[in-house]
Design an enzyme around this catalytic site. Structure first.
Site, PDB file in Angstrom:
ATOM      1  N   GLU A 263      -5.156   3.266 -10.402  1.00 31.55           N
ATOM      2  CA  GLU A 263      -5.780   1.970 -10.136  1.00 31.55           C
ATOM      3  C   GLU A 263      -6.950   1.731 -11.078  1.00 31.55           C
ATOM      4  O   GLU A 263      -7.203   0.601 -11.502  1.00 31.55           O
ATOM      5  CB  GLU A 263      -6.247   1.896  -8.689  1.00 31.55           C
TER       6      GLU A 263
ATOM      7  N   ARG B 112      -0.081   4.778   3.081  1.00 30.91           N
ATOM      8  CA  ARG B 112      -0.025   4.511   4.520  1.00 30.91           C
ATOM      9  C   ARG B 112       0.229   5.740   5.393  1.00 30.91           C
ATOM     10  O   ARG B 112       0.248   5.626   6.615  1.00 30.91           O
ATOM     11  CB  ARG B 112       1.035   3.443   4.811  1.00 30.91           C
TER      12      ARG B 112
ATOM     13  N   TRP C 175      -8.883   5.343  -0.158  1.00 33.77           N
ATOM     14  CA  TRP C 175      -9.487   5.943  -1.346  1.00 33.77           C
ATOM     15  C   TRP C 175      -8.631   5.568  -2.544  1.00 33.77           C
ATOM     16  O   TRP C 175      -7.497   5.106  -2.418  1.00 33.77           O
ATOM     17  CB  TRP C 175      -9.609   7.460  -1.216  1.00 33.77           C
TER      18      TRP C 175
ATOM     19  N   CYS D   1       0.829  -1.206   0.000  1.00 31.08           N
ATOM     20  CA  CYS D   1       0.000   0.000   0.000  1.00 31.08           C
ATOM     21  C   CYS D   1       0.861   1.253   0.000  1.00 31.08           C
ATOM     22  O   CYS D   1       1.706   1.439   0.885  1.00 31.08           O
ATOM     23  CB  CYS D   1      -0.925  -0.001   1.220  1.00 31.08           C
TER      24      CYS D   1
END
Length: 407
Positions: free
Chosen positions: A287, A112, A282, A109
């Site tokens: 993506e 973070r 979010w 991720c």
């Protein structure tokens, strides 16, 4: 408020014992205390908590939360509870801390920096499929927040010895259906095909829409026949995609959902596994624009966009894919901004991730990261996260979100 934190812990169950503030040990309990978590045996394999993992987590919690009370007292109580029942119950504060640290430890991720802001919904009392589904829809509403996306996790009942917790079959709370026609052409999202087939087998009716939202499927126990639930319209916030300079883009009829809530990973905290713990942040624009809509095994829209742009596709050397990819990502970022829905771009998020690493380093903590996931799929070398190495990924690091066995 959590100790040392700045966000709410939503406890939607019975009142739980809070972290102590005095020197006395409030955790001691007899046979009628919290140790009743073992309960009568049920279907499923025994899941016994490793007391060493529990102790390691309790020490970490007290180390990072200095006002949390006497660590040794808590450890004795936890070990006693495990001896009597095979597991133990986290306090609300321990649960919130563990969920947030699991996000902090998520090596894939890039977002973070805001791990402390995760809203933790304590739903450990919820086991029935109907209730799990209802609370998942409430999760989407709360996370959607009218477009100002909140990072939220909903933690349902854990696996206990003889009493496994519920499971969510879907990999995300919102996912589009997909199926292949006899002529080989796809309708919808190929990524959603296995779930679509399973839902149809349960009685769900599929249609020919490209963006048909799949039902939520829930198992009360591993191996149970899943129950399926249509998502309410007010729980699914979708954004219609347009382009700031190309009016024809709206004719493509594209859209995407606002809240990416992962729902097929288990949350592990101190030896306790929560098999249903959907969580969201979010979206970063790439993506959707560079993967979901562009990948050849997903919606495969680059040829369509390139043709509408009038690009030469006779050779890869014209870089038609790259040019179409950029315009597709421009459309995604533009559309979410116009709709007032939170979305990050890959350049800004890359800078934020390096700020997160610096902050963690000043606190003496490593930041494990998977380079192949951290570097954005568009203009990777133009972002600062490309040009460096990261702390190695440690699969044993806990708390963590971990893959859950398929059922």
């Amino acid at each position: 408020m959590s100790p040392g934190g700045n966000t709410l812990i939503f406890s939607l169950s019975r009142r739980r014992k809070s972290v102590p503030t005095s020197a006395a040990c409030p955790y001691a309990s007899g046979p009628d205390g919290p140790a009743s978590a073992g309960g009568p045996p049920g279907r499923g394999v025994a899941v016994r908590t490793d007391p060493r993992e529990a102790e390691e987590f309790v020490r970490q919690f007290h180390r990072e939360q200095p006002g949390a009370g006497d660590a040794e007292c808590r450890i004795r109580a936890v070990r006693s509870e495990i001896e009597r029942t095979g597991t133990y119950e986290h306090t609300a504060e321990e649960l919130a801390f563990g969920a947030r640290v699991a996000w902090r430890n998520a090596a894939r991720c890039i977002g973070r920096l805001y791990w402390r802001s995760l809203v933790v919904r304590d739903l450990r009392h919820v086991t029935a499929a109907d209730d799990v589904a209802a609370d998942c829809f409430a999760h989407l509403r709360q996370a959607g927040n009218g477009g100002r996306i909140r990072p939220v996790i909903s933690v349902f009942a854990p696996d206990r010895p003889g009493r496994p917790g519920p499971r969510i079959v879907n990999d995300q709370l919102v996912r589009y259906a997909g199926h292949r026609a006899p002529d080989g052409r796809w309708t919808g999202d190929p990524r959603g095909a296995p779930l679509s087939e399973r839902a149809v087998g349960l009685g769900w009716k599929r249609n020919e829409e490209r963006f048909q939202v799949l039902p939520l499927m829930v198992e009360e126990r591993p191996g149970d026949r899943p129950r399926w639930y249509e998502l309410p319209d007010d729980a699914v916030h979708e954004v219609t995609l347009t382009h700031p300079d190309q009016a024809w883009f709206a004719d493509l009829g594209l859209r995407w959902y606002a809240v990416p809530a992962i729902s097929d990973m288990a949350l592990e905290i101190g030896g306790v596994r929560y098999p249903a713990a959907p969580f969201n942040g979010w979206y970063m624009g790439t993506e959707i624009g560079a993967r979901n809509l562009a990948d050849a095994e997903r919606y495969d829209l680059l040829p369509v966009v390139a043709d509408r742009l009038g690009l030469d596709r006779s050779s890869e050397r014209t870089l038609w894919r790259d040019r179409a990819l950029v315009e597709l990502n421009v459309a995604v970022l533009h559309s979410f901004q116009e709709a007032g829905v939170t979305m990050a771009d890959h350049h800004t998020e890359s800078e934020r991730f390096l700020r997160h690493i610096d902050r963690e380093s000043r606190l003496g903590r490593a930041t494990p990261a998977d380079w192949s996931w951290i570097v954005p799929p568009v203009s990777g070398s133009a972002t600062p996260v490309f040009h460096r190495y990261y702390d190695p990924v440690d699969p044993s690091l806990r708390p963590a979100f971990v893959p859950r066995a398929r059922t």
